[in-house]
Design a protein around this motif. Sequence first.
Motif, PDB file in Angstrom:
ATOM      1  N   TRP A 171       0.792  -1.303   0.024  1.00  0.00           N
ATOM      2  CA  TRP A 171       0.049   0.035   0.124  1.00  0.00           C
ATOM      3  C   TRP A 171       0.847   1.299  -0.065  1.00  0.00           C
ATOM      4  O   TRP A 171       1.631   1.451   0.791  1.00  0.00           O
ATOM      5  CB  TRP A 171      -1.015   0.116   1.358  1.00  0.00           C
ATOM      6  N   ARG A 186      -7.465   2.063  -1.554  1.00  0.00           N
ATOM      7  CA  ARG A 186      -8.284   2.249  -0.245  1.00  0.00           C
ATOM      8  C   ARG A 186      -8.191   3.840   0.069  1.00  0.00           C
ATOM      9  O   ARG A 186      -7.027   4.449  -0.189  1.00  0.00           O
ATOM     10  CB  ARG A 186      -7.799   1.253   0.746  1.00  0.00           C
ATOM     11  N   ARG A 211      -6.805   6.788   2.059  1.00  0.00           N
ATOM     12  CA  ARG A 211      -5.739   6.962   3.141  1.00  0.00           C
ATOM     13  C   ARG A 211      -6.363   7.110   4.547  1.00  0.00           C
ATOM     14  O   ARG A 211      -7.260   7.815   4.734  1.00  0.00           O
ATOM     15  CB  ARG A 211      -4.797   8.109   2.906  1.00  0.00           C
ATOM     16  N   SER A 229     -11.965  -0.895   0.621  1.00  0.00           N
ATOM     17  CA  SER A 229     -11.032  -0.846  -0.665  1.00  0.00           C
ATOM     18  C   SER A 229     -11.854  -1.449  -1.754  1.00  0.00           C
ATOM     19  O   SER A 229     -12.936  -1.942  -1.679  1.00  0.00           O
ATOM     20  CB  SER A 229      -9.881  -1.861  -0.322  1.00  0.00           C
ATOM     21  N   GLU A 243      -4.580   5.195  -1.268  1.00  0.00           N
ATOM     22  CA  GLU A 243      -3.521   4.379  -1.493  1.00  0.00           C
ATOM     23  C   GLU A 243      -3.937   3.062  -2.304  1.00  0.00           C
ATOM     24  O   GLU A 243      -4.855   2.906  -2.495  1.00  0.00           O
ATOM     25  CB  GLU A 243      -2.993   3.902  -0.320  1.00  0.00           C
ATOM     26  N   HIS A 244      -2.906   2.778  -3.122  1.00  0.00           N
ATOM     27  CA  HIS A 244      -3.187   1.468  -3.932  1.00  0.00           C
ATOM     28  C   HIS A 244      -1.953   0.488  -3.669  1.00  0.00           C
ATOM     29  O   HIS A 244      -0.859   0.685  -3.287  1.00  0.00           O
ATOM     30  CB  HIS A 244      -3.032   1.984  -5.508  1.00  0.00           C
ATOM     31  N   ALA A 245      -2.174  -0.822  -4.190  1.00  0.00           N
ATOM     32  CA  ALA A 245      -1.311  -1.776  -3.870  1.00  0.00           C
ATOM     33  C   ALA A 245      -1.832  -3.113  -5.072  1.00  0.00           C
ATOM     34  O   ALA A 245      -2.596  -3.040  -5.522  1.00  0.00           O
ATOM     35  CB  ALA A 245      -1.449  -2.446  -2.684  1.00  0.00           C
TER      36      ALA A 245
END
Length: 191
Positions: A110, A139, A141, A146, A168-170
């Motif tokens: 993330w 999702r 921050r 998400s 945030e991204h992952a």
Amino acid sequence: MVASLARTERMPLTEGAWVDVCRSWLPRADEVFETMVAQVPWRADKRQMYDRLVDVPRLLHTYMIGEELPHPVLTDAREALSEHYLPELGEPFRTAGCCWYRDGRDSVAWHGDTIGRGSTRDTMVAIVSVGDPRRLQLRPRGGGESISIEMGHGDLLVMGGSCQRTWEHAVPKVAHAGPRISVQFRPFNVF
């Protein structure tokens, strides 16, 4: 030549963030993937994590301003994205970060691209994916529900507005996945 961006679908998020998705946007995706595997000078990287140095779970390379991209379709893609998003972004996409996720064990944790101007100003990151499909998760921050977007072969995803600061991204690890390469086009001084 890349496909039109007219069929791009925008998904509004919260706090002025949004995501655009355009499926099967990149032409000759098989050829781009094969060329990148063979010609990009991939490197393994290490990062400090708490009290130890760990391997980054993917291979990396960044094409800086003025460097030739490994396939002409990627140059066409960057130019088309720059032209399409110029009214919102106010500047062209200049760099191309590349990540090679070799299998399901490769991932990215993330984060938001908040080094440089992305920490204080709205910006964009355009991601082109080639190879095996993988999920990109986003999702808010600080917590919240998400969302998951599967990035398929030749798909385009653009994160814009306040997305890098407020979301945030992952790309999580998965049990089974084939190789995938993502190319992240960014404007100057966004990391």
